[in-house]
Design a protein around this motif. Structure first.
Motif, PDB file in Angstrom:
ATOM      1  N   SER A  31       0.817  -1.224   0.000  1.00 50.20           N
ATOM      2  CA  SER A  31       0.000   0.000   0.000  1.00 50.20           C
ATOM      3  C   SER A  31       0.851   1.274   0.000  1.00 50.20           C
ATOM      4  O   SER A  31       0.328   2.363  -0.228  1.00 50.20           O
ATOM      5  N   PHE A  32       2.160   1.153   0.223  1.00 50.31           N
ATOM      6  CA  PHE A  32       3.066   2.303   0.140  1.00 50.31           C
ATOM      7  C   PHE A  32       3.451   2.626  -1.304  1.00 50.31           C
ATOM      8  O   PHE A  32       3.975   3.702  -1.578  1.00 50.31           O
ATOM      9  N   ARG A  33       3.220   1.686  -2.208  1.00 49.93           N
ATOM     10  CA  ARG A  33       3.656   1.871  -3.598  1.00 49.93           C
ATOM     11  C   ARG A  33       3.074   3.162  -4.170  1.00 49.93           C
ATOM     12  O   ARG A  33       1.886   3.433  -4.065  1.00 49.93           O
ATOM     13  N   GLY A  34       3.957   3.966  -4.770  1.00 49.21           N
ATOM     14  CA  GLY A  34       3.553   5.231  -5.374  1.00 49.21           C
ATOM     15  C   GLY A  34       3.532   6.405  -4.409  1.00 49.21           C
ATOM     16  O   GLY A  34       3.364   7.541  -4.838  1.00 49.21           O
ATOM     17  N   LEU A  35       3.687   6.139  -3.120  1.00 50.21           N
ATOM     18  CA  LEU A  35       3.689   7.220  -2.129  1.00 50.21           C
ATOM     19  C   LEU A  35       5.117   7.689  -1.873  1.00 50.21           C
ATOM     20  O   LEU A  35       6.024   6.869  -1.752  1.00 50.21           O
ATOM     21  N   ALA A  81      11.409   7.083  21.103  1.00 51.99           N
ATOM     22  CA  ALA A  81      12.181   7.222  19.875  1.00 51.99           C
ATOM     23  C   ALA A  81      11.954   6.034  18.954  1.00 51.99           C
ATOM     24  O   ALA A  81      11.959   4.888  19.399  1.00 51.99           O
ATOM     25  N   LEU A  82      11.779   6.335  17.673  1.00 51.90           N
ATOM     26  CA  LEU A  82      11.563   5.293  16.685  1.00 51.90           C
ATOM     27  C   LEU A  82      12.350   5.632  15.432  1.00 51.90           C
ATOM     28  O   LEU A  82      12.083   6.634  14.765  1.00 51.90           O
ATOM     29  N   GLN A  83      13.330   4.805  15.137  1.00 48.30           N
ATOM     30  CA  GLN A  83      14.088   4.929  13.880  1.00 48.30           C
ATOM     31  C   GLN A  83      13.282   4.174  12.828  1.00 48.30           C
ATOM     32  O   GLN A  83      13.140   2.947  12.924  1.00 48.30           O
ATOM     33  N   LEU A  84      12.733   4.871  11.861  1.00 50.05           N
ATOM     34  CA  LEU A  84      11.750   4.288  10.956  1.00 50.05           C
ATOM     35  C   LEU A  84      12.294   4.164   9.542  1.00 50.05           C
ATOM     36  O   LEU A  84      12.820   5.121   8.979  1.00 50.05           O
ATOM     37  N   THR A  85      12.140   2.963   8.971  1.00 54.75           N
ATOM     38  CA  THR A  85      12.449   2.695   7.578  1.00 54.75           C
ATOM     39  C   THR A  85      11.193   2.131   6.938  1.00 54.75           C
ATOM     40  O   THR A  85      10.599   1.186   7.478  1.00 54.75           O
ATOM     41  N   THR A  86      10.789   2.702   5.810  1.00 52.14           N
ATOM     42  CA  THR A  86       9.635   2.191   5.091  1.00 52.14           C
ATOM     43  C   THR A  86      10.060   1.807   3.676  1.00 52.14           C
ATOM     44  O   THR A  86      11.026   2.337   3.137  1.00 52.14           O
ATOM     45  N   ALA A  87       9.321   0.856   3.098  1.00 54.71           N
ATOM     46  CA  ALA A  87       9.635   0.386   1.755  1.00 54.71           C
ATOM     47  C   ALA A  87       8.426  -0.312   1.165  1.00 54.71           C
ATOM     48  O   ALA A  87       7.466  -0.636   1.874  1.00 54.71           O
ATOM     49  N   VAL A  88       8.504  -0.562  -0.151  1.00 54.84           N
ATOM     50  CA  VAL A  88       7.516  -1.396  -0.831  1.00 54.84           C
ATOM     51  C   VAL A  88       8.174  -2.733  -1.113  1.00 54.84           C
ATOM     52  O   VAL A  88       9.401  -2.826  -1.217  1.00 54.84           O
ATOM     53  N   PRO A  89       7.393  -3.809  -1.223  1.00 50.94           N
ATOM     54  CA  PRO A  89       7.981  -5.112  -1.513  1.00 50.94           C
ATOM     55  C   PRO A  89       8.691  -5.094  -2.866  1.00 50.94           C
ATOM     56  O   PRO A  89       8.263  -4.416  -3.791  1.00 50.94           O
ATOM     57  N   VAL A 138       7.918  10.342   2.743  1.00 50.11           N
ATOM     58  CA  VAL A 138       7.337  11.092   3.862  1.00 50.11           C
ATOM     59  C   VAL A 138       5.887  10.676   4.109  1.00 50.11           C
ATOM     60  O   VAL A 138       5.445  10.594   5.262  1.00 50.11           O
ATOM     61  N   GLN A 139       5.130  10.386   3.056  1.00 47.10           N
ATOM     62  CA  GLN A 139       3.751   9.934   3.236  1.00 47.10           C
ATOM     63  C   GLN A 139       3.702   8.513   3.784  1.00 47.10           C
ATOM     64  O   GLN A 139       2.815   8.181   4.574  1.00 47.10           O
ATOM     65  N   GLN A 140       4.653   7.675   3.382  1.00 46.53           N
ATOM     66  CA  GLN A 140       4.737   6.321   3.934  1.00 46.53           C
ATOM     67  C   GLN A 140       4.953   6.402   5.447  1.00 46.53           C
ATOM     68  O   GLN A 140       4.277   5.731   6.233  1.00 46.53           O
ATOM     69  N   GLN A 141       5.901   7.233   5.842  1.00 45.00           N
ATOM     70  CA  GLN A 141       6.210   7.368   7.268  1.00 45.00           C
ATOM     71  C   GLN A 141       5.054   8.001   8.025  1.00 45.00           C
ATOM     72  O   GLN A 141       4.760   7.611   9.154  1.00 45.00           O
ATOM     73  N   ARG A 142       4.370   8.935   7.407  1.00 44.13           N
ATOM     74  CA  ARG A 142       3.200   9.555   8.042  1.00 44.13           C
ATOM     75  C   ARG A 142       2.132   8.506   8.337  1.00 44.13           C
ATOM     76  O   ARG A 142       1.490   8.531   9.381  1.00 44.13           O
ATOM     77  N   ARG A 143       1.943   7.566   7.416  1.00 42.53           N
ATOM     78  CA  ARG A 143       0.960   6.490   7.638  1.00 42.53           C
ATOM     79  C   ARG A 143       1.339   5.655   8.852  1.00 42.53           C
ATOM     80  O   ARG A 143       0.474   5.243   9.632  1.00 42.53           O
ATOM     81  N   VAL A 144       2.634   5.391   9.032  1.00 43.71           N
ATOM     82  CA  VAL A 144       3.078   4.619  10.192  1.00 43.71           C
ATOM     83  C   VAL A 144       2.821   5.414  11.473  1.00 43.71           C
ATOM     84  O   VAL A 144       2.280   4.879  12.447  1.00 43.71           O
ATOM     85  N   TYR A 145       3.163   6.683  11.479  1.00 41.04           N
ATOM     86  CA  TYR A 145       2.928   7.514  12.667  1.00 41.04           C
ATOM     87  C   TYR A 145       1.442   7.603  12.995  1.00 41.04           C
ATOM     88  O   TYR A 145       1.054   7.569  14.166  1.00 41.04           O
ATOM     89  N   GLU A 146       0.600   7.692  11.967  1.00 42.37           N
ATOM     90  CA  GLU A 146      -0.849   7.703  12.198  1.00 42.37           C
ATOM     91  C   GLU A 146      -1.307   6.395  12.832  1.00 42.37           C
ATOM     92  O   GLU A 146      -2.157   6.387  13.720  1.00 42.37           O
TER      93      GLU A 146
END
Length: 77
Positions: free
Chosen positions: A41-45, A68-76, A48-56
């Motif tokens: 669901s991160f594909r095309g985002l 503290a959260l060191q955050l890495t987001t990715a698409v498969p 910053v929007q991927q990380q915002r979804r995690v924070y939400e």
């Protein structure tokens, strides 16, 4: 009060149902974590929007219960 890694994972999976989540306790104190969140669901985002979804998904716990959260987001791949 510290958060458990399993609680962080559960919150993210609830907010982003297709997410594969890996949580690492960086300091062993329950306050400093790293999270890798991979979701189709991160594909095309932009990142910053991927990380915002995690924070939400964490529901406002960042900076409070979750220090503290060191955050890495990715698409498969």
């Amino acid at each position: 009060m510290a958060m458990e890694a399993s609680e962080i994972e559960s919150l993210i999976r609830t907010g982003i149902p297709d997410a594969h989540v890996e949580i690492t306790d960086l300091a062993g104190d329950g306050n400093h974590y790293a999270a890798r969140v991979v979701a189709e669901s991160f594909r095309g985002l932009p990142r910053v929007q991927q990380q915002r979804r995690v924070y939400e998904a964490l529901g406002g716990r960042m900076g409070g219960v979750l220090h503290a959260l060191q955050l890495t987001t990715a698409v498969p791949e």
